[in-house]
Design an enzyme around this catalytic site. Structure first.
Site, PDB file in Angstrom:
ATOM      1  N   LYS A  66       0.821  -1.218   0.000  1.00 45.17           N
ATOM      2  CA  LYS A  66       0.000   0.000   0.000  1.00 45.17           C
ATOM      3  C   LYS A  66       0.855   1.269   0.000  1.00 45.17           C
ATOM      4  CE  LYS A  66      -4.078  -2.069   2.132  1.00 45.17           C
ATOM      5  NZ  LYS A  66      -5.088  -1.974   3.211  1.00 45.17           N
ATOM      6  N   ASP A 106     -10.024   2.536   2.553  1.00 45.99           N
ATOM      7  CA  ASP A 106     -10.126   1.824   3.831  1.00 45.99           C
ATOM      8  C   ASP A 106     -10.898   2.623   4.870  1.00 45.99           C
ATOM      9  OD1 ASP A 106      -8.799  -0.532   3.108  1.00 45.99           O
ATOM     10  OD2 ASP A 106      -6.831   0.297   3.586  1.00 45.99           O
TER      11      ASP A 106
END
Length: 281
Positions: A66, A106
């Site tokens: 990420k 997220d």
């Protein structure tokens, strides 16, 4: 023509993203394929560029890539402050130049699960966030923007928690008394309305060193690990807290990625229910 999407990571065989996106596509009538893509640890960017060069339209990014995705993509929105990207989108401008945009869904997924699915508002609440890694970076900005009374980050390595809190105080201009960091041992008898486990401890059946009594009246304990009863959730239930795993967050962040790619928002409730039934059976 079928548009290609995938989730990229290492490891990635365990990912639930393909069946989730297959269900979204079925619901909305979108013509897509969605696969798992294993990237070598030393060739993430090359793997991404090859996927897009071969006609791919979008990627979800999972561990451990990420932060690397944030570094080479053109970060958008909350991904800028998060220093982490979990969704990539390839598009061409009017001149034909290709661009890889990076997003972080997220935090949006967590908030939608907390507020919409669990009926848990955050404004004015006392929130404890465990962990100072990429998962915490991904959800800090949305949590702060909900205006909790206070948000404390706790981590085994205090320096990482201090860095995380300082980063977002700077990015968002938030006062130190509202966003702070502590070691577990310094929590003392403090109580919280929402306790979020953003560590990976539950994957190895480990328990963060939380003190007894950390849960306030009617507290919610939330573990981002999905599909299992972790030691943290057992500890919280024994302490009288309401508990939830990360299944809802997983589906909600996937739905936001799907919307970014396709411009259509799927219904998450039946997909969450399907995953919960599969985990139980």
């Amino acid at each position: 023509m079928t548009d290609k999407y995938a989730v990229i990571g290492n490891p990635v065989a365990h990912s639930k993203s393909p069946p989730i996106h297959a269900e979204f596509a079925r619901q909305t009538g979108q013509d897509i394929s969605y696969d798992r893509l294993l990237a070598p640890l030393d060739a993430f960017e090359a793997t991404v560029r090859k996927f897009f060069d071969e006609g791919g339209k979008g990627l979800n990014v999972t561990l451990p890539f990420k932060h690397e995705a944030w570094r080479f993509s053109e970060a958008q929105g909350m991904a800028i402050g998060a220093n982490a990207v979990n969704a990539l989108k390839f598009e061409r401008d009017k001149s034909g130049r290709g661009k890889i945009s990076g997003y972080n869904t997220d935090g949006i997924g967590l908030l939608r699960d907390l507020r919409g699915n669990l009926g848990c508002g955050l404004e004015g609440k006392r929130i404890l966030l465990m962990g100072a890694g990429g998962a915490s970076y991904g959800v800090m900005e949305p949590l702060i923007r909900e205006q909790p009374e206070r948000l404390i980050v706790v981590n085994r390595t205090l320096g990482k928690a201090l860095s995380l809190a300082a980063h977002f105080r700077t990015v968002l201009g938030v006062a130190q008394q509202n966003i702070s960091a502590l070691a577990y041992a310094a929590l003392g008898d403090a109580q919280f309305d929402i306790v979020i486990n953003a560590t990976s401890a539950g994957l190895s059946d480990a328990m963060p060193p939380l003190p007894a009594g950390v849960f306030g009246p009617d507290a919610l304990a939330y573990d981002m690990v999905y599909g299992k009863m972790t030691p943290f959730l057992r500890f919280a239930r024994a302490g009288g807290a309401r508990i939830a795993d990360g299944t809802g967050m997983l589906v909600e962040q996937a739905a936001e990625s799907f919307y970014l790619w396709r411009g259509v928002r799927p219904d998450t409730a039946p997909v969450i229910e399907l995953l919960r039934r599969q985990a139980q059976g």
